[in-house]
Motif scaffolding. Sequence first.
Motif, PDB file in Angstrom:
ATOM      1  N   LYS A 166       0.850  -1.194   0.000  1.00  0.00           N
ATOM      2  CA  LYS A 166       0.000   0.000   0.000  1.00  0.00           C
ATOM      3  C   LYS A 166       0.880   1.236   0.000  1.00  0.00           C
ATOM      4  O   LYS A 166       1.906   1.291   0.671  1.00  0.00           O
ATOM      5  CB  LYS A 166      -0.893  -0.009   1.250  1.00  0.00           C
ATOM      6  N   ASN A 167       0.456   2.254  -0.783  1.00  0.00           N
ATOM      7  CA  ASN A 167       1.131   3.549  -0.692  1.00  0.00           C
ATOM      8  C   ASN A 167       0.097   4.668  -0.678  1.00  0.00           C
ATOM      9  O   ASN A 167      -1.106   4.438  -0.879  1.00  0.00           O
ATOM     10  CB  ASN A 167       2.151   3.742  -1.818  1.00  0.00           C
ATOM     11  N   LEU A 199       7.707   2.057  -3.107  1.00  0.00           N
ATOM     12  CA  LEU A 199       6.289   2.386  -2.968  1.00  0.00           C
ATOM     13  C   LEU A 199       6.102   3.856  -2.604  1.00  0.00           C
ATOM     14  O   LEU A 199       5.196   4.524  -3.119  1.00  0.00           O
ATOM     15  CB  LEU A 199       5.651   1.494  -1.896  1.00  0.00           C
ATOM     16  N   ALA A 200       6.966   4.373  -1.720  1.00  0.00           N
ATOM     17  CA  ALA A 200       6.885   5.788  -1.342  1.00  0.00           C
ATOM     18  C   ALA A 200       7.199   6.682  -2.540  1.00  0.00           C
ATOM     19  O   ALA A 200       6.531   7.707  -2.766  1.00  0.00           O
ATOM     20  CB  ALA A 200       7.842   6.074  -0.192  1.00  0.00           C
ATOM     21  N   THR A 201       8.191   6.287  -3.328  1.00  0.00           N
ATOM     22  CA  THR A 201       8.561   7.055  -4.530  1.00  0.00           C
ATOM     23  C   THR A 201       7.433   7.042  -5.555  1.00  0.00           C
ATOM     24  O   THR A 201       7.111   8.068  -6.172  1.00  0.00           O
ATOM     25  CB  THR A 201       9.842   6.481  -5.160  1.00  0.00           C
ATOM     26  N   GLU A 224       5.148  10.037  -7.326  1.00  0.00           N
ATOM     27  CA  GLU A 224       4.949  10.114  -8.774  1.00  0.00           C
ATOM     28  C   GLU A 224       3.474   9.996  -9.140  1.00  0.00           C
ATOM     29  O   GLU A 224       3.118   9.896 -10.310  1.00  0.00           O
ATOM     30  CB  GLU A 224       5.744   9.000  -9.455  1.00  0.00           C
ATOM     31  N   ASP A 225       2.625   9.998  -8.108  1.00  0.00           N
ATOM     32  CA  ASP A 225       1.168   9.927  -8.268  1.00  0.00           C
ATOM     33  C   ASP A 225       0.702   8.590  -8.835  1.00  0.00           C
ATOM     34  O   ASP A 225      -0.292   8.503  -9.556  1.00  0.00           O
ATOM     35  CB  ASP A 225       0.664  11.080  -9.153  1.00  0.00           C
ATOM     36  N   THR A 226       1.447   7.535  -8.497  1.00  0.00           N
ATOM     37  CA  THR A 226       1.059   6.182  -8.869  1.00  0.00           C
ATOM     38  C   THR A 226       0.548   5.480  -7.622  1.00  0.00           C
ATOM     39  O   THR A 226       1.319   5.158  -6.718  1.00  0.00           O
ATOM     40  CB  THR A 226       2.238   5.403  -9.458  1.00  0.00           C
ATOM     41  N   GLU A 227      -0.747   5.230  -7.576  1.00  0.00           N
ATOM     42  CA  GLU A 227      -1.351   4.632  -6.396  1.00  0.00           C
ATOM     43  C   GLU A 227      -1.314   3.108  -6.495  1.00  0.00           C
ATOM     44  O   GLU A 227      -1.623   2.532  -7.535  1.00  0.00           O
ATOM     45  CB  GLU A 227      -2.803   5.090  -6.256  1.00  0.00           C
ATOM     46  N   ILE A 228      -0.916   2.462  -5.397  1.00  0.00           N
ATOM     47  CA  ILE A 228      -0.797   1.000  -5.377  1.00  0.00           C
ATOM     48  C   ILE A 228      -1.478   0.424  -4.146  1.00  0.00           C
ATOM     49  O   ILE A 228      -1.224   0.858  -3.017  1.00  0.00           O
ATOM     50  CB  ILE A 228       0.674   0.565  -5.395  1.00  0.00           C
ATOM     51  N   THR A 229      -2.363  -0.531  -4.379  1.00  0.00           N
ATOM     52  CA  THR A 229      -2.947  -1.340  -3.319  1.00  0.00           C
ATOM     53  C   THR A 229      -3.066  -2.744  -3.880  1.00  0.00           C
ATOM     54  O   THR A 229      -3.808  -2.963  -4.836  1.00  0.00           O
ATOM     55  CB  THR A 229      -4.349  -0.841  -2.906  1.00  0.00           C
ATOM     56  N   SER A 230      -2.314  -3.692  -3.306  1.00  0.00           N
ATOM     57  CA  SER A 230      -2.350  -5.033  -3.870  1.00  0.00           C
ATOM     58  C   SER A 230      -2.054  -6.078  -2.795  1.00  0.00           C
ATOM     59  O   SER A 230      -1.331  -5.808  -1.837  1.00  0.00           O
ATOM     60  CB  SER A 230      -1.325  -5.181  -4.997  1.00  0.00           C
ATOM     61  N   THR A 231      -2.620  -7.260  -2.989  1.00  0.00           N
ATOM     62  CA  THR A 231      -2.339  -8.408  -2.130  1.00  0.00           C
ATOM     63  C   THR A 231      -2.131  -9.619  -3.021  1.00  0.00           C
ATOM     64  O   THR A 231      -2.979  -9.911  -3.869  1.00  0.00           O
ATOM     65  CB  THR A 231      -3.499  -8.690  -1.147  1.00  0.00           C
ATOM     66  N   ILE A 232      -1.002 -10.296  -2.841  1.00  0.00           N
ATOM     67  CA  ILE A 232      -0.731 -11.485  -3.662  1.00  0.00           C
ATOM     68  C   ILE A 232      -0.270 -12.641  -2.769  1.00  0.00           C
ATOM     69  O   ILE A 232       0.264 -12.432  -1.679  1.00  0.00           O
ATOM     70  CB  ILE A 232       0.340 -11.222  -4.734  1.00  0.00           C
ATOM     71  N   GLU A 233      -0.521 -13.852  -3.254  1.00  0.00           N
ATOM     72  CA  GLU A 233       0.001 -15.034  -2.577  1.00  0.00           C
ATOM     73  C   GLU A 233       1.419 -15.281  -3.060  1.00  0.00           C
ATOM     74  O   GLU A 233       1.711 -15.186  -4.261  1.00  0.00           O
ATOM     75  CB  GLU A 233      -0.877 -16.251  -2.876  1.00  0.00           C
ATOM     76  N   LEU A 234       2.305 -15.596  -2.160  1.00  0.00           N
ATOM     77  CA  LEU A 234       3.722 -15.809  -2.514  1.00  0.00           C
ATOM     78  C   LEU A 234       4.021 -17.282  -2.744  1.00  0.00           C
ATOM     79  O   LEU A 234       3.321 -18.148  -2.240  1.00  0.00           O
ATOM     80  CB  LEU A 234       4.615 -15.271  -1.389  1.00  0.00           C
TER      81      LEU A 234
END
Length: 217
Positions: free
Chosen positions: A108-109, A201-203, A207-217
Amino acid sequence: MKVRIDMTYKTPKGTKSAFSSEEIQAAQAILIAEDLEKTGRVKDFTFVDNQDHTWSLKELKEYMKGIETEPHNITVYFDGGFDLKTKKSGLGCAIYYEQNGKSYRHRKNALVDELHTNNEAEYAALHLALQEMEFMGVHHMSVAIVGDSQVVINQLSGEWPCLEDELSKWADRVEVKMEQMGIQPEYKAVSRKRNREADRLATQALEDTEITSTIEL
């Protein structure tokens, strides 16, 4: 959750002595205790968590079975950055955890404009991670908190004093949230290189790129 094993060892001739282990993950402690039980020479197992709460082997096994369906074995990476030109801050966090026998990563960022320094952004990034964990249903367990901010890690762990008013407010905010969630933090400072994911993620937020993701490893 990490625990210490306290036990009593008895030789075949009846000589007894008490032993304590180092702190280890509860699941590992259970395996070791069960293995030692097979020898027939170790008695009076007690497990002690970092809040000095004691557990029997039966209680600890029941607890571990109960949390299997909830997020556990959690490690949080956080990072924040402040842009002097735009006066905006980028916050990023990556949360690694296990649930139902599987491993996951949640990222998340966020882009915010009410902060004034890089250190405030670092605190805000950790607070963002706590909010995400709250949404995930994390409660009453140990959480490894990893970051490259010496200020945040050392102030929250009590190694450094918190003398600036704004940072003191952020520290209070973080600690209150942890207390509400029942989180026992285990802080670890790392290099920026080892915190690359949260830094990226902070960078991306800046840069106005929003990220919210959940993945199985």
